[in-house]
Design an enzyme around this catalytic site. Structure first.
Site, PDB file in Angstrom:
ATOM      1  N   LYS A 188      18.378  79.816  38.432  1.00  0.00           N
ATOM      2  CA  LYS A 188      18.705  80.572  37.095  1.00  0.00           C
ATOM      3  C   LYS A 188      20.059  80.874  36.937  1.00  0.00           C
ATOM      4  CE  LYS A 188      13.936  82.741  37.378  1.00  0.00           C
ATOM      5  NZ  LYS A 188      13.407  83.872  37.917  1.00  0.00           N
ATOM      6  N   GLY A 197      12.782  85.686  32.094  1.00  0.00           N
ATOM      7  CA  GLY A 197      11.522  86.130  31.373  1.00  0.00           C
ATOM      8  C   GLY A 197      11.764  86.573  29.989  1.00  0.00           C
ATOM      9  N   THR A 235      -0.476  80.393  32.946  1.00  0.00           N
ATOM     10  CA  THR A 235      -0.337  81.926  32.692  1.00  0.00           C
ATOM     11  C   THR A 235       0.582  81.739  31.313  1.00  0.00           C
ATOM     12  OG1 THR A 235      -0.010  82.357  34.977  1.00  0.00           O
ATOM     13  CG2 THR A 235       0.860  83.828  33.823  1.00  0.00           C
ATOM     14  N   VAL A 259      15.379  81.670  32.189  1.00  0.00           N
ATOM     15  CA  VAL A 259      16.179  82.511  32.919  1.00  0.00           C
ATOM     16  C   VAL A 259      15.739  84.063  32.448  1.00  0.00           C
ATOM     17  CG1 VAL A 259      18.390  83.592  33.437  1.00  0.00           C
ATOM     18  CG2 VAL A 259      17.767  81.045  33.144  1.00  0.00           C
ATOM     19  N   GLU A 282       3.833  84.403  46.126  1.00  0.00           N
ATOM     20  CA  GLU A 282       2.930  83.183  46.156  1.00  0.00           C
ATOM     21  C   GLU A 282       2.540  83.206  47.814  1.00  0.00           C
ATOM     22  OE1 GLU A 282       3.016  80.191  43.725  1.00  0.00           O
ATOM     23  OE2 GLU A 282       4.248  81.638  42.238  1.00  0.00           O
ATOM     24  N   LYS A 308      12.445  76.530  34.491  1.00  0.00           N
ATOM     25  CA  LYS A 308      13.908  76.577  35.089  1.00  0.00           C
ATOM     26  C   LYS A 308      14.108  75.438  35.761  1.00  0.00           C
ATOM     27  CE  LYS A 308      11.380  79.378  37.588  1.00  0.00           C
ATOM     28  NZ  LYS A 308      10.877  80.457  37.159  1.00  0.00           N
TER      29      LYS A 308
HETATM   30  N1  LIG Z   1       4.715  82.906  35.484  1.00  0.00           N
HETATM   31  C1  LIG Z   1       5.655  83.347  34.995  1.00  0.00           C
HETATM   32  O1  LIG Z   1       5.863  84.604  35.085  1.00  0.00           O
HETATM   33  C2  LIG Z   1       7.000  82.716  34.534  1.00  0.00           C
HETATM   34  C3  LIG Z   1       8.112  83.348  34.139  1.00  0.00           C
HETATM   35  C4  LIG Z   1       9.146  82.488  33.439  1.00  0.00           C
HETATM   36  C5  LIG Z   1       8.811  81.315  33.888  1.00  0.00           C
HETATM   37  N2  LIG Z   1       8.000  80.392  34.327  1.00  0.00           N
HETATM   38  C6  LIG Z   1       7.853  78.978  34.298  1.00  0.00           C
HETATM   39  O2  LIG Z   1       7.008  78.484  33.000  1.00  0.00           O
HETATM   40  C7  LIG Z   1       6.286  77.293  33.803  1.00  0.00           C
HETATM   41  C8  LIG Z   1       4.842  77.670  33.939  1.00  0.00           C
HETATM   42  O3  LIG Z   1       4.590  78.769  34.558  1.00  0.00           O
HETATM   43  P1  LIG Z   1       2.956  79.276  34.837  1.00  0.00           P
HETATM   44  O4  LIG Z   1       3.378  80.398  35.623  1.00  0.00           O
HETATM   45  O5  LIG Z   1       2.500  79.388  33.463  1.00  0.00           O
HETATM   46  O6  LIG Z   1       2.408  78.175  35.642  1.00  0.00           O
HETATM   47  P2  LIG Z   1       0.559  77.880  35.644  1.00  0.00           P
HETATM   48  O7  LIG Z   1       0.033  79.019  35.416  1.00  0.00           O
HETATM   49  O8  LIG Z   1       0.526  77.003  37.085  1.00  0.00           O
HETATM   50  O9  LIG Z   1       0.512  76.697  34.607  1.00  0.00           O
HETATM   51  C9  LIG Z   1       0.681  75.354  34.339  1.00  0.00           C
HETATM   52  C10 LIG Z   1      -0.381  74.763  33.609  1.00  0.00           C
HETATM   53  O10 LIG Z   1       0.063  73.444  33.127  1.00  0.00           O
HETATM   54  C11 LIG Z   1      -0.912  72.705  34.001  1.00  0.00           C
HETATM   55  N3  LIG Z   1      -0.473  71.333  34.136  1.00  0.00           N
HETATM   56  C12 LIG Z   1       0.208  70.840  35.178  1.00  0.00           C
HETATM   57  N4  LIG Z   1       0.747  69.513  35.076  1.00  0.00           N
HETATM   58  C13 LIG Z   1       0.173  69.230  34.056  1.00  0.00           C
HETATM   59  C14 LIG Z   1       0.258  67.966  33.437  1.00  0.00           C
HETATM   60  N5  LIG Z   1       0.602  66.883  33.860  1.00  0.00           N
HETATM   61  N6  LIG Z   1      -0.455  67.580  32.279  1.00  0.00           N
HETATM   62  C15 LIG Z   1      -1.151  68.945  31.534  1.00  0.00           C
HETATM   63  N7  LIG Z   1      -1.128  70.084  32.227  1.00  0.00           N
HETATM   64  C16 LIG Z   1      -0.391  70.149  33.367  1.00  0.00           C
HETATM   65  C17 LIG Z   1      -1.733  73.406  34.930  1.00  0.00           C
HETATM   66  O11 LIG Z   1      -3.062  72.770  35.073  1.00  0.00           O
HETATM   67  P3  LIG Z   1      -3.514  73.088  36.845  1.00  0.00           P
HETATM   68  O12 LIG Z   1      -3.678  74.572  36.827  1.00  0.00           O
HETATM   69  O13 LIG Z   1      -4.915  72.350  36.620  1.00  0.00           O
HETATM   70  O14 LIG Z   1      -2.556  72.364  37.634  1.00  0.00           O
HETATM   71  C18 LIG Z   1      -1.527  74.824  34.657  1.00  0.00           C
HETATM   72  O15 LIG Z   1      -2.734  74.848  33.858  1.00  0.00           O
HETATM   73  C19 LIG Z   1       6.974  77.112  35.143  1.00  0.00           C
HETATM   74  O16 LIG Z   1       7.966  76.318  35.096  1.00  0.00           O
HETATM   75  C20 LIG Z   1       7.522  78.368  35.662  1.00  0.00           C
HETATM   76  O17 LIG Z   1       8.612  78.476  36.389  1.00  0.00           O
HETATM   77  C21 LIG Z   1       6.906  81.250  34.580  1.00  0.00           C
END
Ligand SMILES: NC(=O)c1ccc[n+]([C@@H]2O[C@H](COP(=O)([O-])OP(=O)(O)OC[C@H]3O[C@@H](n4cnc5c(N)ncnc54)[C@H](OP(=O)(O)O)[C@@H]3O)[C@@H](O)[C@H]2O)c1
Length: 414
Positions: free
Chosen positions: A198, A127, A10, A125, A183, A98
């Site tokens: 956070k 977003g 994402t 923290v 989730e 985080k």
């Molecule tokens: N979503 C939000 O609104 C939001 C807001 C603020 C902060 N965050 C933080 O931002 C981070 C990412 O969140 P997200 O929502 O973008 O998560 P996500 O959609 O699950 O994206 C993570 C990506 O990283 C890939 N990945 C995982 N392990 C890997 C590795 N060892 N090597 C290469 N690629 C790898 C995953 O592949 P697979 O899918 O194949 O496992 C997935 O494509 C998290 O720490 C989250 O807490 C998210």
């Protein structure tokens, strides 16, 4: 500046999109183009930027052209090892993760310092809300007395819906899951751990020392019921999950708990998936930052703000962060609150006991009864230390044989 993104989910794909859409603006503002060179992911193919996709981290690590790495994989391992290796090569690193910042932030900040590059974490923290840089730059001259925030959109969506629809926790959680706001395993959000991480980052920023989210007293929202909201409505209050950090002289207090807050609190009107962070400084007074605390593009926008900072400070360590010294947090029992309590039965025959355990001598006893219910009533206690309150609850129950069904800490109308 040539950039690599690790983790094309994402947020990672959002960062690529912001870099693409705002390419010209970025170039104008920072005086050089920001060029995406690699996207690291586990997958074999991705929708856009497929020509940049790699599966082997060592390509990024060993490419001297890559000056900045964005970590949006999530989790602690291998994110820590990857970021550490990049910093050791003098590459700036930016993360939205985080869990990584909470667990390894101080180590990564000192590695960045040792290699004269930067480790930035604005998106970890709030977003899209610029809270980290605001604390570091804008409030650098303030004695920060308090930082209190609604920092989890999922729990705020659930609590807002419970209040607006008179619904119970379970059915509202199911609706949040159906709409994609919660989730399938919602524990990290509803049990308060996401807010706790956070809060730990904000406490580290405010104190300049390291703290762990495990040391912050944390309660979630599973026990909040529609009955609690009916009483809150009678009192003109609302219930919010708050992460709070306070400084009193050289002591630091921190907790994550659901609280009843009055209409006069600026956080009262932070509803739905929005986040709000109230900051109180000794000269500043009270301010509040408000906005989207999560989501693809708002979070990616915060990541891109870090990329800009890294380009602007590409030859110097900027020092956003904290030391490796461990901070001691005051115990939860030494915080003082007023408490909303729900008591078994009616108040008529136990008024003296209620006064003895929960009110000051000159306070008026004002029981709240819902629709003439005789099985319970509620009360707002006077302000007391948490340790004393818990002792008083036990003593009250033992003396009267009446149960306190539930309590919620409150902020009193001032
Ligand atoms: N979503 C939000 O609104 C939001 C807001 C603020 C902060 N965050 C933080 O931002 C981070 C990412 O969140 P997200 O929502 O973008 O998560 P996500 O959609 O699950 O994206 C993570 C990506 O990283 C890939 N990945 C995982 N392990 C890997 C590795 N060892 N090597 C290469 N690629 C790898 C995953 O592949 P697979 O899918 O194949 O496992 C997935 O494509 C998290 O720490 C989250 O807490 C998210």
């Amino acid at each position: 500046m040539k950039v690599a993104i690790m983790g094309y989910g994402t947020i990672g794909s959002g960062v690529a999109e912001v870099l693409r859409v705002n390419q010209e603006i970025l170039k104008k503002k920072i005086g050089e183009p920001v060029e995406l060179k690699y996207v690291l992911d586990i997958r074999e193919s991705i929708p856009e930027d497929n020509d940049k996709l790699i599966n082997d981290f060592s390509i990024i690590e060993n490419d001297d052209e890559v000056g900045l790495v964005v970590e949006t994989m999530g989790g602690i391992h291998p994110a820590y090892e990857f970021v550490k290796a990049c910093l050791e090569k003098g590459k700036h690193c930016v993360t939205s993760n985080k869990a990584l910042v909470d667990a390894c932030g101080s180590k990564l900040i000192s590695i960045a310092k040792a290699h004269n590059c930067n480790f930035y974490f604005e998106a970890s923290v709030g977003g899209g809300i610029p809270v980290i840089r605001t604390i570091h730059h804008n409030y650098a001259g303030e004695n920060l007395i308090e930082i209190t925030g609604i920092m989890n959109g999922t729990t705020n969506f659930i609590l807002t819906n419970m209040r607006e629809k008179g619904a119970d926790f379970g059915e509202t959680l199911e609706e949040a899951q159906r709409l994609g706001y919660a989730e399938r395993d919602p524990s990290s959000d509803i049990d308060g751990f996401d807010t706790s991480r956070k809060t730990a980052i904000l406490l580290s920023m405010a104190s300049g020392n390291r703290c762990r989210h495990e040391d912050i007293y944390t309660e979630g929202i599973r026990d909040i019921s529609k009955l609690d909201f009916s009483y809150a409505h009678e009192l003109g209050m609302s219930i919010k999950l708050l992460g709070s950090v306070q400084q009193v002289e050289d002591k630091y207090f921190a907790y994550v708990v659901p609280m009843m807050i009055p209409k006069s609190d600026p956080l009262f009107s932070v509803d739905g998936v929005f986040n709000g962070i109230r900051i109180v400084g000794n000269c500043l007074g009270t301010t509040m930052l408000y906005g989207m605390g999560a989501g693809k593009l708002p979070t990616a926008s915060a990541v891109v703000s870090d990329i800009i900072a890294a380009v602007r400070h590409k030859n110097e360590f900027q020092g956003i962060g904290w030391s490796e010294n461990m901070l001691e947090i005051e115990p939860m029992g030494s915080n003082a609150f007023s408490y909303f309590i729900r008591v078994e039965g009616t108040s008529s025959d136990i008024e003296a006991d209620l006064r003895e355990y929960f009110l000051n001598e000159d306070s008026e006893l004002k029981p709240i009864v819902l629709d003439n219910r005789t099985d319970e009533f509620a009360l707002l206690t006077d302000v007391m230390f948490e340790d004393d309150f818990l002792d008083n609850v036990k003593a009250f129950e033992a003396k009267t044989g009446r149960r306190i069904f539930h309590f919620i800490r409150t902020e009193k109308e001032t």
